[in-house]
Design an enzyme around this catalytic site. Structure first.
Site, PDB file in Angstrom:
ATOM      1  N   GLN A 230       0.840  -1.196   0.000  1.00 41.05           N
ATOM      2  CA  GLN A 230       0.000   0.000   0.000  1.00 41.05           C
ATOM      3  C   GLN A 230       0.878   1.250   0.000  1.00 41.05           C
ATOM      4  O   GLN A 230       1.912   1.293   0.661  1.00 41.05           O
ATOM      5  CB  GLN A 230      -0.924   0.007   1.221  1.00 41.05           C
ATOM      6  CG  GLN A 230      -1.883  -1.173   1.287  1.00 41.05           C
ATOM      7  CD  GLN A 230      -2.944  -1.147   0.194  1.00 41.05           C
ATOM      8  OE1 GLN A 230      -3.075  -0.165  -0.536  1.00 41.05           O
ATOM      9  NE2 GLN A 230      -3.693  -2.234   0.068  1.00 41.05           N
ATOM     10  N   ASP A 328      -8.067  -8.561  -2.646  1.00 40.34           N
ATOM     11  CA  ASP A 328      -7.430  -7.258  -2.864  1.00 40.34           C
ATOM     12  C   ASP A 328      -6.809  -7.260  -4.260  1.00 40.34           C
ATOM     13  O   ASP A 328      -5.590  -7.284  -4.421  1.00 40.34           O
ATOM     14  CB  ASP A 328      -6.370  -7.004  -1.788  1.00 40.34           C
ATOM     15  CG  ASP A 328      -5.818  -5.584  -1.837  1.00 40.34           C
ATOM     16  OD1 ASP A 328      -6.353  -4.760  -2.616  1.00 40.34           O
ATOM     17  OD2 ASP A 328      -4.854  -5.296  -1.110  1.00 40.34           O
ATOM     18  N   CYS A 355      -8.908  -0.650  -4.860  1.00 35.66           N
ATOM     19  CA  CYS A 355      -8.465   0.703  -5.193  1.00 35.66           C
ATOM     20  C   CYS A 355      -9.251   1.247  -6.382  1.00 35.66           C
ATOM     21  O   CYS A 355      -8.976   2.348  -6.859  1.00 35.66           O
ATOM     22  CB  CYS A 355      -6.970   0.725  -5.483  1.00 35.66           C
ATOM     23  SG  CYS A 355      -6.481  -0.323  -6.872  1.00 35.66           S
TER      24      CYS A 355
END
Length: 401
Positions: A230, A328, A355
């Site tokens: 991240q 993710d 994201c």
């Protein structure tokens, strides 16, 4: 509240979508966009207020700069222009990243100026030599991994003496450089693009230390050039903290961590569950994950497979469903076969971290059609002054179809 108006590239750099706003106003705009997007799936009050990025400036731990060159020969190393999409902005500063990152960029630009034979890479025609300059910042050491990506096409290959000169320029500075890599991008018709990576100096990995604010649980992570992590260390902790709260673990759970990268989420959540199984297709990331599992003494409860997620899912489609699936994925979302696998095995809980809320929305709609329901949603900002945000959703299975 901070703004970007004192940035010298204000109004022309494409890196910030809301440069004219103060930070709180940019957060409100992101929230509005998220509420509009998910209105068909959830009531507005199910979406928690966005968690701000702290700090909103100087917090990015990775930045990629591109080499640009016009037909007239004008050079720039920086970001894409917001007003002329095919033109680059020669960046001299960026308020989102560590100040010394700009010193690395400046030294690289000076080296480029000494070599007029080196042309910027032009992807549509696979021509040119210099592609990107990437800088990763370690924490808490505040040191740097520098990666120069060039063309691997024989006609445009940069000779090793030239690369060695660039390396020595960086090392002769006072910058705290931990690693220097040279990466060659091999792109040709009929084959998938791949990268040949060579460590020129230092350690193969850079370190990031992550701690959860609620209980101090911490771990250190080794990151290689293509290991995903991240981009904001403080926000990474908040993302994992939110995932933990959504799971509400009892200690007996098996957790499947799809698209696990360097193993960050699984390792951080491992103290709260029975075991973690990670799946990742990028060899660099899996190498980092294996290092991280060993360094944090998690060999007995965390394992990571180097495998495409859809291949893993097909191989395990008849196995017992994990209690929790963490997703993710990259911005493009899950592969369709992964989505089908998740629907088929019917795990009780899914935590979907994304994201790209647009692909997340579509895939959540598919999961809802397959018997899941959205129970919680928490947006987290880790891309200040841009339209991007991280969105975390808890889905629970309610219907057996």
């Amino acid at each position: 509240m901070s703004t970007m108006q004192n940035c010298p590239h204000f109004g022309v750099c494409g890196g910030c979508s809301f440069p004219q706003s103060n930070y709180s106003d940019s957060l409100k705009k992101k929230e509005e966009l998220l509420h509009q997007l998910f209105a068909p799936l959830v009531p507005s009050d199910m979406i928690a207020p966005i968690i701000p990025c702290s700090p909103s400036l100087r917090g990015r731990n990775k930045m990629e700069f591109s080499f640009f060159q016009t037909y007239e020969g004008e050079k720039s190393l920086g970001f894409i222009s917001s007003t002329k999409p095919k033109k680059g902005i020669p960046v001299t500063t960026c308020l989102l990243i560590h100040e010394q990152t700009m010193d690395i960029l400046k030294l690289t630009r000076e080296w480029w100026d000494k070599h007029p034979e080196l042309m910027a890479y032009f992807p549509p025609k696979n021509k040119g030599s210099l592609c990107t300059l990437t800088v990763r910042t370690g924490s808490p050491q505040q040191n740097f991994m520098v990666i120069l990506t060039t063309s691997g096409t024989p006609e445009y290959r940069v000779n090793e003496a030239c690369i060695d000169e660039w390396k020595e320029i960086l090392l002769s500075s006072s910058l705290n450089i931990a690693s220097i890599y040279w990466e060659e991008k091999v792109a040709a018709r009929g084959i998938s693009t791949y990268y040949e990576t060579k460590l020129l100096y230092g350690a193969p990995s850079i370190q990031q230390k992550l701690s959860l604010p609620s209980d101090g649980n911490s771990a250190s992570f080794s990151l290689r050039p293509r290991s995903f992590f991240q981009p904001q260390i403080t926000q990474a902790a908040k993302i994992i903290e939110t995932a933990k709260e959504f799971i509400n673990p009892e200690g007996s759970e098996t957790l499947l961590d799809l698209y696990c990268g360097a193993g960050t989420i699984g390792i951080m959540l491992s103290p709260y569950v029975k075991n973690v199984i990670g799946v990742e297709i990028i060899p660099d990331a899996v190498a980092s994950a294996q290092e991280n599992i060993k360094a944090n003494n998690k060999e007995d409860c965390v394992e990571v497979y180097l495998e495409d997620a859809k291949a893993f899912c097909k191989r395990n489609e008849n196995c017992k469903a994990p209690d929790v699936i963490i997703i993710d994925p990259p911005r493009c979302g899950m592969q369709s076969k992964v989505l089908k696998y998740i629907l088929r095995i019917g795990s009780p809980k899914i935590v979907y971290i994304s994201c790209n809320p647009k692909t997340q929305f579509q895939e959540c709609a598919d999961l809802i059609s397959g018997g899941y329901r959205i129970k919680k949603m928490q947006p987290i900002d880790q891309f200040p002054y841009s339209t991007h945000l991280e969105n975390i959703i808890l889905l629970e299975r309610e219907i057996d179809l």
